[in-house]
Structure formats: structure tokens, C-alpha cells
Design a protein around this motif. Structure first.
Motif, mmCIF file in Angstrom:
data_model
loop_
_atom_site.group_PDB
_atom_site.id
_atom_site.type_symbol
_atom_site.label_atom_id
_atom_site.label_comp_id
_atom_site.label_asym_id
_atom_site.label_seq_id
_atom_site.Cartn_x
_atom_site.Cartn_y
_atom_site.Cartn_z
ATOM 1 N N ILE A 52 11.397 -25.817 17.686
ATOM 2 C CA ILE A 52 11.555 -26.524 16.976
ATOM 3 C C ILE A 52 13.144 -26.526 16.491
ATOM 4 O O ILE A 52 13.532 -25.647 16.118
ATOM 5 C CB ILE A 52 10.747 -26.461 15.378
ATOM 6 C CG1 ILE A 52 9.156 -26.569 15.712
ATOM 7 C CG2 ILE A 52 11.201 -27.587 14.284
ATOM 8 C CD1 ILE A 52 8.391 -26.274 14.600
ATOM 9 N N GLY A 53 13.820 -27.696 16.690
ATOM 10 C CA GLY A 53 15.275 -27.522 16.457
ATOM 11 C C GLY A 53 15.886 -26.575 17.540
ATOM 12 O O GLY A 53 16.447 -25.493 17.139
ATOM 13 N N SER B 299 10.051 -28.705 22.978
ATOM 14 C CA SER B 299 10.949 -28.546 21.837
ATOM 15 C C SER B 299 11.408 -29.734 21.100
ATOM 16 O O SER B 299 11.845 -30.866 21.556
ATOM 17 C CB SER B 299 12.186 -27.750 22.351
ATOM 18 O OG SER B 299 12.712 -27.080 21.063
ATOM 19 N N PHE B 300 11.030 -29.961 19.613
ATOM 20 C CA PHE B 300 11.417 -31.037 18.969
ATOM 21 C C PHE B 300 12.660 -30.971 18.544
ATOM 22 O O PHE B 300 13.099 -29.984 17.641
ATOM 23 C CB PHE B 300 10.312 -30.946 17.730
ATOM 24 C CG PHE B 300 8.950 -31.119 18.061
ATOM 25 C CD1 PHE B 300 8.395 -32.538 18.327
ATOM 26 C CD2 PHE B 300 8.043 -30.196 18.691
ATOM 27 C CE1 PHE B 300 7.233 -33.033 18.598
ATOM 28 C CE2 PHE B 300 6.798 -30.621 19.038
ATOM 29 C CZ PHE B 300 6.333 -31.870 19.082
ATOM 30 N N LEU C 163 22.240 -34.351 20.214
ATOM 31 C CA LEU C 163 22.069 -33.200 21.034
ATOM 32 C C LEU C 163 21.291 -33.232 22.406
ATOM 33 O O LEU C 163 21.353 -32.231 23.042
ATOM 34 C CB LEU C 163 21.434 -31.920 20.210
ATOM 35 C CG LEU C 163 22.263 -31.542 19.055
ATOM 36 C CD1 LEU C 163 21.138 -30.463 18.111
ATOM 37 C CD2 LEU C 163 23.406 -30.532 19.453
ATOM 38 N N LEU C 164 20.919 -34.168 22.563
ATOM 39 C CA LEU C 164 20.141 -34.647 23.804
ATOM 40 C C LEU C 164 20.826 -34.346 24.931
ATOM 41 O O LEU C 164 20.553 -33.629 26.104
ATOM 42 C CB LEU C 164 19.261 -36.155 23.874
ATOM 43 C CG LEU C 164 18.217 -36.313 22.671
ATOM 44 C CD1 LEU C 164 17.683 -37.277 22.978
ATOM 45 C CD2 LEU C 164 17.387 -35.066 22.583
ATOM 46 N N ASN D 146 12.349 -36.072 21.084
ATOM 47 C CA ASN D 146 13.382 -36.193 20.222
ATOM 48 C C ASN D 146 12.627 -37.073 19.030
ATOM 49 O O ASN D 146 12.547 -38.357 18.660
ATOM 50 C CB ASN D 146 14.285 -37.365 20.935
ATOM 51 C CG ASN D 146 15.419 -37.786 19.999
ATOM 52 O OD1 ASN D 146 16.169 -38.927 20.035
ATOM 53 N ND2 ASN D 146 15.883 -37.158 18.889
ATOM 54 N N GLN D 147 11.948 -36.021 18.157
ATOM 55 C CA GLN D 147 11.361 -36.578 17.120
ATOM 56 C C GLN D 147 11.419 -35.550 15.923
ATOM 57 O O GLN D 147 11.692 -34.353 16.137
ATOM 58 C CB GLN D 147 9.774 -36.484 17.420
ATOM 59 C CG GLN D 147 9.507 -37.753 18.476
ATOM 60 C CD GLN D 147 8.053 -38.014 18.142
ATOM 61 O OE1 GLN D 147 7.018 -37.812 17.318
ATOM 62 N NE2 GLN D 147 7.706 -38.134 19.683
ATOM 63 N N ASP D 148 11.347 -36.171 14.766
ATOM 64 C CA ASP D 148 11.359 -35.316 13.538
ATOM 65 C C ASP D 148 10.004 -34.511 13.621
ATOM 66 O O ASP D 148 8.858 -35.218 13.695
ATOM 67 C CB ASP D 148 11.530 -36.130 12.247
ATOM 68 C CG ASP D 148 11.392 -35.343 11.013
ATOM 69 O OD1 ASP D 148 10.886 -34.193 10.895
ATOM 70 O OD2 ASP D 148 11.849 -35.874 9.939
#
Ligand code: SAM
Length: 284
Positions: A54-55, A74-75, A81-82, A99-101
């Protein structure tokens, strides 16, 4: 492979992609080369493990997970940052950045689809502005996780890993203990991050239980009782349960008596069994 805990490497990859630190998203990146390998080792990974991050930031922990696990998801909420992660993790073919919250993602569906047949663990350096909500979401969603190894603010570690019935305990301590066994692994000072945050950190590991340590027929009500008991920390459980559950004090006093508890007891002195008992008596 670039040394992703080197300050100059982090600064240069970020500036190449025009990314600056976003304080609001808790972007403090690790620059101590020993921390991420130690976290990945503690997460106990092998080729049948799906490691959930995560992050990922610039990918320093993600790379350590990718070296050891069969798959890494990884979220990352920050789409700036992608392209950075595309560059820093290009040598790994077992990493997928989502790429999600993490708070809004369909975690159950994603894990079911992408980690089929694998052991699933979470290993992350959490954004501190949502540490407890993320941990509670992971536990309450009943995801098929074996463990959660995470870096959190030192004070959060104290609370999350406190013993239920001790001074440091709170509603979140009871909730974590219901779902998992917790342990503190190691301390990480603020100087280990770029930019250094205001607080120190600790890595903790939550090993998810197969069965909760106490039985209750109504989990939602159990947690309502726990929240009510801790709603006014300085007051007695009698006062806070009465206010939190909207019941007269005289009735709460009877319930406490039936549960063999003193009228003056405070929530932080109550054990898991006390909370389970209170839940059953209050339901009746
Ligand atoms: N793991 C990296 C490291 O150790 O250097 C960076 C960790 S940094 C403390 C927190 C990361 O979480 C940042 O990359 C930030 O963009 C990301 N983040 C913040 N809120 C998030 C959310 N709701 N969902 C997913 N990622 C989030």
C-alpha cells in the motif's frame, strides 16, 4: 538496479518525472537501506505468496517484496508516481501497481482475482494520516490474509500492539486483538525518511487469527459496546457505556454487576472476556 534508498537516486528519479513530495498523501520515503529488506523478511514470503503493498512511493519496499514473493500487488493513489514506478521496478515481471485509493478499492474482488491459490500477506510503509482506518479495513473486510507487516507511527504501534486491559489500550486495541495477534518488530527513527516526518516509527506485525479469542453472536454489537466503553476515556465504564449506548446509568450499573465488574471500572481495565460478557448481558 538503482539503489532506491539513496537520497540522490530518489531525488533524481522524481525530478526526471517532474514529481514533488505530496505531504497530504504522507509521502515520506525510506532512505535507510536496512529497513525494507528487514520488513520483507519479516513478512515471511515465498514464491507462493502474493504480497500486497500500500503506497509504494518510488518502489523501495516493493522491490524487496518482488525479490521474495511470487507476486506483488501494490495500491498507489498518486498517479504521478506511475511513470516513476515503471522505471524503478522495470526489471520485475511479478509486480502490478494498482492506481487506486486503497480505502475505496474492491479489495476482496481484486485479491480473489489476482492472488488465486496463493497465500496473501500485506507488507507496507503506511501513509500515517490513515493508518488505523487502513488496518481496520483490512481486518474487518475479512480478507483472506495471513499477516499484515506494516510501518506505523510509534504512538500508533503502542496502541495497536498494547495488551487489552492495559493503560495503552483503546477501542482499536480490542478490535485488532479480536482479529489478530500483534507484535512490535523494530523501531525506525524519523531520520530514516526523506523528507523526515515529525514523528518516529515502528514496524509491527499482525498475524491474522483463524478464530477470534472470544465468542460473540453479534460482532457488530460487540464493537458498539467496545466503542461506547472507550468513548469517554477519563470516565468510568458506567458513564461512558450509558452515554455511548443511550441507556440509563442504573441499567448499566446492573449489567456491570451481573458481569462481576466494579461500578468504578474504566474501559482500559476490561479484558476481551469482559467485553464479550457485557455484550451478551446487554443484548438480553
Ligand atoms: N513505501 C514507500 C517507502 O517506504 O518509501 C512510501 C511510503 S509513503 C509513507 C506512503 C505512500 O502511500 C505514498 O506513496 C502515498 O502516495 C501513498 N498513499 C497515500 N494515501 C494512499 C491511499 N489512500 N491509497 C493508496 N496509496 C496511498
Amino acid at each position: 538496479m538503482q539503489n532506491l534508498s539513496d537520497i540522490n537516486v530518489i531525488k533524481s528519479v522524481m525530478s526526471r518525472h517532474g514529481v514533488t513530495f505530496n505531504k497530504g498523501l504522507g509521502q515520506n520515503f525510506l532512505v535507510d537501506p536496512e529497513v525494507c529488506p528487514a520488513m520483507a523478511e519479516a513478512a515471511d514470503l515465498n514464491k507462493n505468496t502474493c504480497a500486497v503493498g500500500i503506497g509504494p512511493g518510488v518502489g523501495v519496499l516493493t522491490a524487496e517484496l518482488a525479490k521474495r514473493a511470487g507476486k506483488v500487488l501494490s495500491f498507489e493513489v498518486d498517479n504521478r508516481l506511475l511513470p516513476v514506478l515503471n522505471e524503478t521496478l522495470k526489471e520485475f515481471d511479478n509486480v502490478e501497481i494498482i492506481n487506486q485509493d486503497v480505502m475505496k478499492a474492491d479489495l476482496k474482488g481484486i485479491l480473489q482475482e489476482k492472488c488465486k491459490g496463493m497465500d496473501i500477506v500485506v507488507c507496507a510503509n503506511l501513509p500515517y494520516y490513515i493508518t488505523s482506518p487502513i488496518i481496520m479495513l483490512l481486518l474487518e473486510s475479512r480478507l483472506p490474509l495471513k499477516s499484515i507487516t506494516v510501518m506505523v507511527q510509534k504512538e500508533a504501534a503502542d496502541r495497536l500492539c498494547a495488551e487489552v486491559g492495559s493503560r495503552d489500550g483503546g477501542a482499536v486495541t480490542v478490535a485488532v486483538n479480536y482479529y489478530a495477534e500483534s507484535e512490535k518488530l523494530f523501531y525506525v527513527p524519523k531520520e530514516s525518511f526523506l523528507p523526515p516526518p515529525k514523528v518516529n516509527s515502528e514496524v509491527i506485525k499482525l498475524t491474522v487469527r483463524k478464530e477470534p479469542p472470544v465468542k460473540t453472536d453479534d460482532e457488530d454489537f460487540f464493537f458498539k459496546v467496545v466503542k461506547a466503553a472507550f468513548s469517554q476515556r477519563r470516565k468510568t465504564a458506567e458513564n461512558s457505556l450509558s452515554a455511548g449506548l443511550g441507556m440509563p446509568k442504573s441499567e448499566i450499573a446492573e449489567v456491570l454487576q451481573k458481569a462481576d465488574l466494579e461500578k468504578t471500572v474504566r474501559a482500559e481495565k476490561l479484558t476481551m472476556e469482559d467485553f464479550a460478557n457485557l455484550t451478551e448481558i446487554l443484548k438480553k
